[in-house]
Design an enzyme around this catalytic site. Structure first.
Site, PDB file in Angstrom:
ATOM      1  N   GLU A 133       0.855  -1.189   0.000  1.00  0.00           N
ATOM      2  CA  GLU A 133       0.000   0.000   0.000  1.00  0.00           C
ATOM      3  C   GLU A 133       0.890   1.238   0.000  1.00  0.00           C
ATOM      4  O   GLU A 133       2.014   1.201   0.527  1.00  0.00           O
ATOM      5  CB  GLU A 133      -0.885  -0.029   1.256  1.00  0.00           C
ATOM      6  CG  GLU A 133      -1.771   1.208   1.403  1.00  0.00           C
ATOM      7  CD  GLU A 133      -2.859   1.057   2.468  1.00  0.00           C
ATOM      8  OE1 GLU A 133      -2.912   0.011   3.150  1.00  0.00           O
ATOM      9  OE2 GLU A 133      -3.658   2.000   2.612  1.00  0.00           O
ATOM     10  N   ASN A 136      -6.671   1.533   2.809  1.00  0.00           N
ATOM     11  CA  ASN A 136      -7.403   2.780   3.054  1.00  0.00           C
ATOM     12  C   ASN A 136      -6.946   3.880   2.087  1.00  0.00           C
ATOM     13  O   ASN A 136      -7.733   4.746   1.704  1.00  0.00           O
ATOM     14  CB  ASN A 136      -7.180   3.243   4.496  1.00  0.00           C
ATOM     15  CG  ASN A 136      -7.748   2.240   5.497  1.00  0.00           C
ATOM     16  OD1 ASN A 136      -8.647   1.457   5.178  1.00  0.00           O
ATOM     17  ND2 ASN A 136      -7.234   2.268   6.724  1.00  0.00           N
ATOM     18  N   ASN A 156     -12.062  -0.783  -1.104  1.00  0.00           N
ATOM     19  CA  ASN A 156     -11.424  -1.345   0.083  1.00  0.00           C
ATOM     20  C   ASN A 156     -12.243  -1.043   1.335  1.00  0.00           C
ATOM     21  O   ASN A 156     -12.619   0.117   1.551  1.00  0.00           O
ATOM     22  CB  ASN A 156     -10.026  -0.735   0.262  1.00  0.00           C
ATOM     23  CG  ASN A 156      -9.342  -1.214   1.524  1.00  0.00           C
ATOM     24  OD1 ASN A 156      -8.967  -2.379   1.634  1.00  0.00           O
ATOM     25  ND2 ASN A 156      -9.199  -0.315   2.503  1.00  0.00           N
ATOM     26  N   GLU A 157     -12.525  -2.061   2.120  1.00  0.00           N
ATOM     27  CA  GLU A 157     -13.172  -1.895   3.442  1.00  0.00           C
ATOM     28  C   GLU A 157     -14.252  -0.822   3.433  1.00  0.00           C
ATOM     29  O   GLU A 157     -14.254   0.083   4.283  1.00  0.00           O
ATOM     30  CB  GLU A 157     -12.115  -1.604   4.519  1.00  0.00           C
ATOM     31  CG  GLU A 157     -11.132  -2.748   4.682  1.00  0.00           C
ATOM     32  CD  GLU A 157     -10.248  -2.661   5.926  1.00  0.00           C
ATOM     33  OE1 GLU A 157     -10.151  -1.581   6.549  1.00  0.00           O
ATOM     34  OE2 GLU A 157      -9.646  -3.694   6.277  1.00  0.00           O
ATOM     35  N   TYR A 195      -7.006  -8.917  11.381  1.00  0.00           N
ATOM     36  CA  TYR A 195      -5.709  -8.790  12.064  1.00  0.00           C
ATOM     37  C   TYR A 195      -5.897  -9.210  13.516  1.00  0.00           C
ATOM     38  O   TYR A 195      -6.955  -8.970  14.094  1.00  0.00           O
ATOM     39  CB  TYR A 195      -5.225  -7.336  12.039  1.00  0.00           C
ATOM     40  CG  TYR A 195      -4.956  -6.805  10.652  1.00  0.00           C
ATOM     41  CD1 TYR A 195      -3.739  -7.043  10.023  1.00  0.00           C
ATOM     42  CD2 TYR A 195      -5.914  -6.061   9.970  1.00  0.00           C
ATOM     43  CE1 TYR A 195      -3.483  -6.557   8.752  1.00  0.00           C
ATOM     44  CE2 TYR A 195      -5.673  -5.570   8.687  1.00  0.00           C
ATOM     45  CZ  TYR A 195      -4.450  -5.824   8.087  1.00  0.00           C
ATOM     46  OH  TYR A 195      -4.200  -5.351   6.824  1.00  0.00           O
ATOM     47  N   GLU A 221      -6.484  -9.333   3.307  1.00  0.00           N
ATOM     48  CA  GLU A 221      -5.653  -8.706   4.348  1.00  0.00           C
ATOM     49  C   GLU A 221      -5.697  -9.611   5.569  1.00  0.00           C
ATOM     50  O   GLU A 221      -6.768  -9.836   6.131  1.00  0.00           O
ATOM     51  CB  GLU A 221      -6.164  -7.307   4.730  1.00  0.00           C
ATOM     52  CG  GLU A 221      -5.903  -6.261   3.681  1.00  0.00           C
ATOM     53  CD  GLU A 221      -6.203  -4.842   4.156  1.00  0.00           C
ATOM     54  OE1 GLU A 221      -6.017  -4.556   5.364  1.00  0.00           O
ATOM     55  OE2 GLU A 221      -6.636  -4.040   3.326  1.00  0.00           O
ATOM     56  N   GLN A 253       1.327  -6.599   5.416  1.00  0.00           N
ATOM     57  CA  GLN A 253       1.661  -6.283   4.056  1.00  0.00           C
ATOM     58  C   GLN A 253       3.016  -6.933   3.732  1.00  0.00           C
ATOM     59  O   GLN A 253       3.376  -7.888   4.424  1.00  0.00           O
ATOM     60  CB  GLN A 253       1.675  -4.779   3.876  1.00  0.00           C
ATOM     61  CG  GLN A 253       0.280  -4.161   4.176  1.00  0.00           C
ATOM     62  CD  GLN A 253       0.120  -2.708   3.787  1.00  0.00           C
ATOM     63  OE1 GLN A 253       0.979  -2.111   3.167  1.00  0.00           O
ATOM     64  NE2 GLN A 253      -1.015  -2.101   4.168  1.00  0.00           N
TER      65      GLN A 253
HETATM   66  O1  AHR Z   1      -3.120  -2.916   6.067  1.00  0.00           O
HETATM   67  C1  AHR Z   1      -3.341  -1.766   6.808  1.00  0.00           C
HETATM   68  C2  AHR Z   1      -4.758  -1.257   6.690  1.00  0.00           C
HETATM   69  O2  AHR Z   1      -5.625  -2.163   7.314  1.00  0.00           O
HETATM   70  C3  AHR Z   1      -5.336  -1.144   5.304  1.00  0.00           C
HETATM   71  O3  AHR Z   1      -5.023   0.082   4.705  1.00  0.00           O
HETATM   72  C4  AHR Z   1      -6.804  -1.237   5.539  1.00  0.00           C
HETATM   73  O4  AHR Z   1      -7.482  -1.789   4.428  1.00  0.00           O
HETATM   74  C5  AHR Z   1      -6.933  -2.061   6.790  1.00  0.00           C
HETATM   75  O5  AHR Z   1      -7.743  -1.473   7.714  1.00  0.00           O
END
Ligand code: AHR
Length: 498
Positions: free
Chosen positions: A26, A71, A171-172, A243, A291, A348
């Protein structure tokens, strides 16, 4: 204490799609600037691509890389990143409160990915942009020639189209933090209309619709059902993001988090099948877990950063051995769902919550999580076999019935190899592990790799990059058609057989 597993070549979950070992770059922190791209660095080539970083990336054999966000993408104009570099705008980047110099964009990333041996997975902006840019960016990237956008690409030095096959529809978009956040209805409609024009420009592309940003989102499940109601016939994949962190310093719970990942995948699969049933569709919706990782170490320091810098050190988690074990468990979860999860992106790849770290102007090295990811990518290709496992279990305050053993076997028929991945979640005791290889006849143990250590919080740094590194003295032995091994306390194991 003893764990057992039966591995039978006929009990197949599914083929492991190579794209399960994808990753993500990113425009965030030092992922691009100071990470993969640093003109003037002693290791940089004429294009500014750091060769030390590329070497580490190539060793991971990453088949696909999601780009440019995250993001970031929800406020990004892809047109800022094309054409002569000296005419590109410097802009305020609102998602991460930085300044984006746009020295690197689609064409540079396509070149870099080629050098890395990866495909590009491009995410379009459905935050501040819509249908018009969705069709134009596909025309610029993939149309051969003879139209405004394809000829513009050629005039930028790229006669041949990039042929980007996989595209994320935003994205999200369920997250209130997202620029241009939408309700499920709003997003479902926008995604559908973008999908239509993108495929009209290039019918060969595949699309990923946004699922929830995490299992814990308040709109989870309704979001998926509504978005798929709109987009089911027009997309190939639905995304999942997750995450995990260990804020409470509670290792047994942290190591058990992958069970929640399993649950997340099962639930999203059920929602996909519900919409399929409702629509009397014959099509199976696949999942893109685009992700996933451990992310929490850098939360506090990120809050203290001054805004509007170019490429500040954001999300620079320094990963421990414990984190590597969680990543190992998460990889096993993905493999257990190989029939459904076709794409996954470790988020990432460089500097930003990443397996590879760099110093600006200095070294590049592998973090702890690099190793389970590398092992899975190298040896986890083929058919995932049903893990018929028995293991003693433990309870935590939050999660009960956690097996000490997390394991799966992958059969690579072509190579004539079977690889068993196994984590021992027990922090204090080694776990005797017996694998019944009944259908495979006589095998040989090629090697038993282990990532372990006395200190769960050990990390790799520029100064000591080899503190946490796998060794090949695991000692798994063959006894007839059975493998016997002692899995060290808190360890990641790779038992390779031929
Ligand atoms: O990977 C970090 C961030 O986590 C990304 O930009 C977003 O898509 C997610 O919230």
């Amino acid at each position: 204490l003893k764990a057992t597993m039966i591995v039978d070549k006929d009990f197949v979950i599914g083929n492991v799609d190579d794209r399960l070992y994808g990753s993500f770059i990113e425009h965030l922190g030092r992922a691009v600037y100071g990470g993969i791209y640093e003109p003037g660095h002693p290791e940089a080539d004429a294009r500014g691509f750091r060769q030390d970083v590329l070497r580490l990336v190539r060793e991971l054999r990453v088949p696909i890389i999601r780009y440019p966000g995250g993001n970031f993408v929800s406020g990004y104009d892809w047109k800022d990143g094309i054409g002569p570099v000296d005419r590109r705008p410097r802009k305020l980047e609102l998602a991460w409160r930085t300044v984006e110099p746009n020295l690197f964009g689609m064409n540079e990333f396509a070149d870099w990915s080629k050098a890395a041996g990866s495909e590009v997975m491009w995410a379009i902006n459905l935050g501040t942009q819509g249908i018009e840019d969705a069709r134009n960016v596909v025309e610029y990237a993939n149309h051969p020639s003879g139209s405004y956008w394809s000829d513009l690409r050629a005039s930028h030095g790229y006669q041949q189209p990039h042929n980007i096959k996989t595209w994320c529809l935003g994205n999200e978009m369920d997250g209130p933090w997202q620029i241009g956040h939408k309700t499920a209805e709003e997003y479902g409609r926008s995604a559908l209309e973008a999908a239509k024009v993108m495929k009209w420009v290039d019918p060969s592309i595949e699309l990923v619709a946004c699922g929830s940003s995490a299992l814990g989102m308040p709109t989870f499940a309704e979001w998926e059902a509504t978005v798929l109601d709109h987009t089911y016939d027009h997309v190939e994949y639905l995304s999942l993001h997750q995450y995990y962190g260990n804020h409470e310093n509670d290792a047994p719970t942290f190591l058990a988090r992958s069970l929640q990942m399993d649950e997340f995948i099962r639930s999203v699969s059920a929602i996909c099948d519900y919409v399929k049933a409702k629509k009397r569709s014959k099509k199976r919706m696949y999942l893109s877990f685009d992700e996933w990782n451990v992310w929490f170490h850098s939360h506090a320091s990120d809050k203290k950063l001054e805004p509007w810098q170019v490429a500040p050190p954001q999300l620079e988690d320094v990963y421990t051995l414990e984190d590597a074990l969680v990543v190992g468990c998460m990889l096993i979860s993905l493999l257990k769902h190989a029939d459904r999860v076709k794409i996954a992106c470790l988020a990432q790849l460089v500097n930003v919550i990443a397996p590879i770290m760099t110093k600006n102007g200095g070294a590049a090295w592998a973090q702890t999580i690099y190793y389970p990811f590398m092992h899975a990518s190298l040896y986890g290709r083929g058919q995932a076999l049903v893990p018929l496992a028995q293991s003693p279990k433990y309870d935590t305050k939050e999660i009960t019935d956690v097996p000490y053993l997390e394991s799966i076997a992958i059969h690579n028929e072509e190579a004539g190899e079977v690889t068993i991945f196994a984590v021992n979640r027990h922090l204090g005791e080694s776990l005797p592990f017996e694998v019944d290889l009944r259908s495979f006849g006589t095998c040989t143990v090629l090697e038993h790799l282990v990532l372990e250590g006395a200190d769960l919080k050990a990390v790799n740094t520029a100064e000591s990059p080899d503190t946490v590194k796998p060794h090949a003295s695991g000692g798994a032995k063959l006894d007839g058609a059975r493998i016997e091994a002692a899995l060290a306390p808190a360890s990641w194991n790779v038992i390779r057989l031929s």
